[in-house]
Design an enzyme around this catalytic site. Structure first.
Site, PDB file in Angstrom:
ATOM      1  N   ASP A 162       0.832  -1.199   0.000  1.00 14.54           N
ATOM      2  CA  ASP A 162       0.000   0.000   0.000  1.00 14.54           C
ATOM      3  C   ASP A 162       0.868   1.251   0.000  1.00 14.54           C
ATOM      4  O   ASP A 162       1.899   1.294  -0.669  1.00 14.54           O
ATOM      5  CB  ASP A 162      -0.942  -0.031   1.205  1.00 14.54           C
ATOM      6  CG  ASP A 162      -2.278   0.609   0.899  1.00 14.54           C
ATOM      7  OD1 ASP A 162      -2.317   1.841   0.794  1.00 14.54           O
ATOM      8  OD2 ASP A 162      -3.273  -0.115   0.766  1.00 14.54           O
ATOM      9  N   HIS A 203      -3.958   4.877   4.262  1.00 15.90           N
ATOM     10  CA  HIS A 203      -4.660   3.665   3.834  1.00 15.90           C
ATOM     11  C   HIS A 203      -3.981   2.389   4.322  1.00 15.90           C
ATOM     12  O   HIS A 203      -4.618   1.487   4.870  1.00 15.90           O
ATOM     13  CB  HIS A 203      -4.754   3.682   2.306  1.00 15.90           C
ATOM     14  CG  HIS A 203      -5.717   2.698   1.730  1.00 15.90           C
ATOM     15  ND1 HIS A 203      -5.328   1.595   1.009  1.00 15.90           N
ATOM     16  CD2 HIS A 203      -7.069   2.665   1.766  1.00 15.90           C
ATOM     17  CE1 HIS A 203      -6.393   0.922   0.617  1.00 15.90           C
ATOM     18  NE2 HIS A 203      -7.461   1.553   1.055  1.00 15.90           N
ATOM     19  N   SER A 377     -11.654  -1.951   0.319  1.00  9.95           N
ATOM     20  CA  SER A 377     -10.354  -1.818   0.976  1.00  9.95           C
ATOM     21  C   SER A 377     -10.383  -2.368   2.390  1.00  9.95           C
ATOM     22  O   SER A 377      -9.390  -2.910   2.877  1.00  9.95           O
ATOM     23  CB  SER A 377      -9.946  -0.344   1.059  1.00  9.95           C
ATOM     24  OG  SER A 377      -9.676   0.186  -0.198  1.00  9.95           O
TER      25      SER A 377
END
Length: 578
Positions: A162, A203, A377
């Site tokens: 990520d 994230h 996600s």
């Protein structure tokens, strides 16, 4: 406009079972044992039997409580004059019993510390907000059942591919694994995210906390596999190339068990894109050589392009047979507005729906917590954590074993969709949810006794079709023997791929389906109103998991239908997986 000749290539793969025995290594722990507490009873062994024990009891002042075993040699004696609990043994009775020639063995009994194996929920203050695994929704992901068995991800390594992870986060640092981490944006070993005023690089840290946030540290919540090792690969916060993706997906393949990825091509409803040559090779090497030949596990978010009518079979990452693609459902069991439907999705976990729906609790940047993580996600890392629990239960599972287990451990439950269908072997399957909501308890229970699959077989059938004048619908039928009589003969299906080349004036108007000999119809791609490309599909590989375990022999039917006139192609915005 008339479609050009259509070339089809059906690829089928097989799974059968063999037996494998294994012995789990014993864990050794050093600890200081508590001091023994002696009680007023003894076990003695006397071979002459009951009359001799009665003699001993009268001679030394014991009460004979009878035989311990039916064979009449071991007896239970109690002495009323001895303290019921003492830190020292009774040396007088020890000497008397030791000197008696008829006593073969004796032992003064001590208290044994034994506990009911009930499980206390984590004490973390935000665990009450983790509705998807604390029984606030029925069914939840059944994580508590697995924790109660003592499984918490110990010994399993997960890496989040990520924008980096905050490795010094108070809920991550104790589980952080530097060997499972790297920064491929700046080419250094530190995956710490780049901080900005808008915190757009949060994230990866959020995904990491879902998997392995520390439990019982009185901070935030708990990860699904809260004793797993967690790493992070920083690769989305810079120039992304085929080299960067390939290096990220092949980092430490003998050390990392699971790679979790919640990204892909743009979810805009018009893109058809996938991994490059090097990244495809990274997938191949991962499943053939990773984890000592058992195969790396690649867990992938299915995509957030639902508002654009996107289809995850136009994403070559989720569409790959080497990835385990995960979709989302809301707490109410509804399809989220951002969710993409496609035939390659294998399973589903929870996420959020509309703004008022509860979302996912996890770690956040600046050593904080959040209860606002959402999208597919958030679903993929939950599945990665559950798979880590299954790997702890059985570390010898291959990448294909795990896909078989996920198919069997996913249930329709309360998930609502109009497209639930029963396939040829009696399993319910949906393009929105795959085989349904993943159940961690069921996954782990089956993992313990799973017998490994045979090596994968592939059978390819080439079909060249010259279309008739344009019609609203077209069907191409092909009798398939599944390579019967050859070394790659397939009796039972896993993944089915259709490699398709065709030209069409407006690619997004086409719905393409595949129907198996057992009558299962799978939509390879639904219409995408925003996809106005006239390029058609150039050797694009569509994949379906809906035929799992079916018999491939018989007539397969590929259907093409122009459905573009059914839709109004309005535009709107959707979140990316990142």
């Amino acid at each position: 406009m008339r479609p050009a000749p259509t070339a089809l290539c059906l690829r089928l793969s097989l799974a059968l079972a063999l037996s494998l025995g294994f012995v789990r290594p014993l864990a050794v722990a050093w600890a200081t044992a508590p001091a023994p507490i002696y009680v007023g009873s003894w076990a003695v062994r006397v071979t002459q039997g009951y009359q001799e024990v009665e003699r001993l009891a009268r001679k030394f002042g014991f009460v004979n409580l009878g035989q311990i075993f039916p064979d009449g040699q071991y007896f239970h004696l109690r002495h009323r004059g001895v303290a019921q609990q003492s830190l020292t043994p009774h040396w007088g009775h020890r000497l008397r019993l030791k000197k008696d020639p008829k006593v073969q063995w004796f032992e003064q009994q001590t208290l044994r510390r034994r506990f009911k194996r009930s499980f206390a929920e984590p004490s973390d203050p935000w665990f009450s907000k983790q509705w998807y695994m604390n029984t606030q929704v029925q069914p939840d992901l059944n994580i508590l059942q697995v924790w109660s068995q003592g499984l918490t991800g110990q010994g399993v390594v997960v890496s989040i591919l990520d924008d980096g992870i905050e490795k010094d986060h108070p809920d991550l640092w104790a589980n952080y694994d530097p060997l499972a981490s790297y920064d491929f944006n700046d080419y250094d070993p530190d995956p710490q995210p780049r901080y900005t005023p808008s915190d757009e690089n949060r994230h990866g840290t959020r995904c990491a906390g879902e998997v392995a946030a520390i439990a019982n540290n009185h901070f935030c919540g708990a990860g699904v596999a809260f004793n797993a090792r967690i790493g992070g690969v920083r690769m989305l916060d810079g120039t992304i190339t085929d080299v960067v993706e390939a290096q990220s997906l092949s980092l430490q393949p003998q050390h990392i068990h699971i790679y979790s990825a919640s990204w892909g091509p743009e979810d805009d409803g018009r893109t058809v894109d996938g991994p490059g040559i090097l990244t495809r090779e990274a997938f191949r090497l991962g499943v053939t050589k990773g984890r000592g030949g058992l195969g790396t596990l690649f867990v992938w978010a299915s995509g957030n392009g639902g508002l654009h009518y996107d289809n995850c079979n136009c994403d070559g990452y989720t569409n790959s047979i080497h990835t385990l693609s995960v979709g989302s459902t809301t707490k109410q069991g509804r399809v989220p507005w951002y969710s993409e439907a496609c035939a390659s999705t294998l399973t589903t976990t929870y996420s959020s729906g509309v703004v008022t729906d509860p979302q996912i609790v996890t770690t956040d940047l600046h050593h904080q917590c959040t209860d606002k993580h959402t999208g597919t996600s958030a679903s993929a890392p939950l599945a990665a954590g559950m798979i880590a629990l299954a790997l702890e239960a059985n570390p010898f599972l291959s990448w294909r074993d795990m896909q078989h287990l996920v198919v069997r451990a996913s249930r329709p439950a309360q998930l609502q969709a109009e497209d639930w269908r029963v396939n040829g072997v009696g399993r319910q399957v949906s393009h929105h949810y795959g085989y349904g909501l993943l159940d961690a308890g069921l996954l782990v229970d089956m993992a313990r006794t799973w017998l490994p699959t045979q090596p994968q077989k592939k059978c390819a059938i080439l079909v060249v079709h010259v279309p008739t004048p344009i019609l609203p619908q077209m069907h191409v039928k092909k009798e398939v023997s599944a390579c019967a009589g050859r070394h790659n003969y397939i009796r039972s299906l896993e993944h089915v791929q259709v490699q398709l080349s065709l030209s069409y004036s407006r690619r997004g108007d086409l719905e393409i389906s595949l129907t198996s000999p057992m009558g299962t119809r799978s939509t390879l791609v639904a219409i995408r109103p925003l996809d106005v490309s006239g390029q058609g599909y150039n050797n694009w590989i569509f994949m379906s998991t809906h035929f799992w375990d079916e018999d491939p022999q018989g007539v397969w039917t590929l259907g093409l239908e122009n459905k573009g006139y059914y839709f109004n192609t309005g535009t709107s915005a959707a979140p990316s997986r990142q």
